[in-house]
Write a protein that holds these residues in place. Structure first.
Motif, mmCIF file in Angstrom:
data_model
loop_
_atom_site.group_PDB
_atom_site.id
_atom_site.type_symbol
_atom_site.label_atom_id
_atom_site.label_comp_id
_atom_site.label_asym_id
_atom_site.label_seq_id
_atom_site.Cartn_x
_atom_site.Cartn_y
_atom_site.Cartn_z
ATOM 1 N N GLU A 2 0.828 -1.209 0.000
ATOM 2 C CA GLU A 2 0.000 0.000 0.000
ATOM 3 C C GLU A 2 0.850 1.242 0.000
ATOM 4 O OE1 GLU A 2 -3.523 2.120 2.678
ATOM 5 O OE2 GLU A 2 -2.695 0.167 3.267
ATOM 6 N N GLN A 6 1.062 4.517 -2.823
ATOM 7 C CA GLN A 6 0.745 5.877 -2.438
ATOM 8 C C GLN A 6 1.837 6.813 -2.933
ATOM 9 O OE1 GLN A 6 0.144 5.875 1.758
ATOM 10 N NE2 GLN A 6 -1.796 4.779 1.654
ATOM 11 N N LEU A 166 -6.246 11.677 5.076
ATOM 12 C CA LEU A 166 -6.389 10.731 3.979
ATOM 13 C C LEU A 166 -5.110 10.648 3.150
ATOM 14 C CD1 LEU A 166 -9.973 11.651 2.698
ATOM 15 C CD2 LEU A 166 -9.339 9.826 4.294
ATOM 16 N N SER A 167 -4.928 9.510 2.531
ATOM 17 C CA SER A 167 -3.823 9.321 1.579
ATOM 18 C C SER A 167 -4.403 9.252 0.174
ATOM 19 C CB SER A 167 -3.057 8.028 1.883
ATOM 20 O OG SER A 167 -2.489 8.071 3.167
ATOM 21 N N SER A 188 -9.471 9.326 -2.623
ATOM 22 C CA SER A 188 -8.566 8.784 -1.616
ATOM 23 C C SER A 188 -8.485 7.263 -1.721
ATOM 24 C CB SER A 188 -9.050 9.175 -0.220
ATOM 25 O OG SER A 188 -8.277 8.551 0.768
ATOM 26 N N SER A 190 -7.447 5.719 1.010
ATOM 27 C CA SER A 190 -7.574 5.350 2.411
ATOM 28 C C SER A 190 -9.030 4.993 2.707
ATOM 29 C CB SER A 190 -7.142 6.505 3.322
ATOM 30 O OG SER A 190 -5.839 6.919 3.026
#
Length: 341
Positions: A2, A6, A166-167, A188, A190
């Motif tokens: 993950e 990102q 949030l990512s 997002s 996330s």
């Protein structure tokens, strides 16, 4: 894995209305014209109300605030769109996107709250007209504005803080020409359950309570007007509410239409067109509704424009006759601008 997917979010892409380069110049001219008309027209309304003592009443005090809110709302979104068209770019920085989200939430919420305040003002004016000056006193009017401003600033900052957690991964494309909270949350990678719950819960409360207040006020207004024995009195009472009813219908009708259309279609073109409908069109139409449907406002606008033209012509005449010192002494305090003093 993950963390590898990102990325350090630097900018979003605002897809806007069209990908056709030939339409960009047309869109630039159209939106620039709409922006200038909205800003200058609402500034003229504010100046008119402030310059005419006959309009220093609660209803026109509340009318000035939506005008200022409309200017601020459209200035949050359209200038960035015009800048992107001029630069042939669709990017907006992460900080700029969150700033837009904050201001859009704040000014849209204040507009909603002010519509409820104006409906309450109409309810008091028609149903409790003997106590109108006591109930709608200046302190209450200022308190309503400050309360609305405080609530929606806190609301906007809360949503922004929740977005900061949030990512975001790739494909940071927003189908609107500005950053809207719901669209940003969708990008997002996330878990966004808390953000969505907060968004819909707060939107339901801050949007639903004023709407219920508006509906309640107009139920009372209609029932009170129908009990009037004079047909002329009923017509006058209803005519005072026409402008506000038109703006309320426009505001809520477009908001509901936009979210319904977004729910039933995934087309980016339709989403972009819908975003224009509720961010650019209402401030422009509100200007004409408030100015053209109100007899006192039309008369005050006409007087102000005549006086401003007279002032300008007088200064031109002074400059043309090269007697600036005499004219400056004469126009040190232009008494003809103080209407009603």
């Amino acid at each position: 894995m993950e963390s590898e997917n990102q990325m350090d979010t630097r900018e979003f892409l605002l897809l806007g209305l069209s990908h056709d380069p030939q339409l960009q110049l047309v869109l630039f001219g159209l939106f620039l014209s709409m922006y200038l008309v909205t800003v200058l027209g609402n500034l003229l309304i504010i100046l008119t109300v402030r310059s005419d003592p006959h309009l220093h009443t609660p209803v026109y005090f509340f009318l000035c605030n939506p005008s200022f809110t409309d200017i601020s709302f459209i200035s949050t979104t359209v200038p960035k769109m015009l800048m992107n068209i001029q630069r042939q770019s669709k990017t907006i920085s992460y900080a700029g996107c969150l700033t837009q989200v904050c201001f859009v939430l704040c000014f849209a919420g204040i507009e909603n709250f002010l519509l409820a305040a104006m409906s309450y003002d109409g309810y008091v004016a028609i149903c409790h007209w003997l106590s109108y000056s006591v109930i709608m006193n200046p302190h209450l009017c200022v308190l309503i504005i400050l309360l609305s401003l405080s609530i929606h600033i806190v609301d906007a900052l809360l949503h922004n803080l929740m977005v900061l957690r949030l990512s975001f991964c790739t494909d940071l494309e927003i189908p609107y020409f500005f950053c809207e909270l719901d669209q940003v949350i969708k990008l997002s990678c996330s878990a966004t359950l808390i953000n969505n719950i907060l968004f819909y819960l707060v939107s339901g409360i801050l949007g639903g309570v004023p709407l219920l207040g508006i509906i309640y006020s107009y139920i009372k207004i209609v029932s009170s007007v129908l009990r009037m024995s004079s047909a002329g009195g009923r017509h006058k009472a209803f005519s005072t509410c026409v402008s506000h009813i038109s703006v309320v219908s426009l505001f809520y009708g477009m908001c509901f239409g936009v979210y319904i259309s977004s729910a039933v279609t995934d087309s980016s073109t339709n989403s972009a067109a819908a975003s224009v409908i509720y961010t650019v069109v209402p401030p422009l139409l509100n200007l004409f509704i408030y100015s053209l449907r109100n007899r006192d406002m039309k008369e005050a606008l006409r007087n102000l424009i005549i006086k401003l033209l007279f002032c300008g012509l007088y200064h031109l005449l002074c400059a043309w006759t090269s007697s600036k010192s005499q004219c400056a002494g004469t126009l040190g305090k232009p008494q003809f601008l103080y209407y009603g003093d």
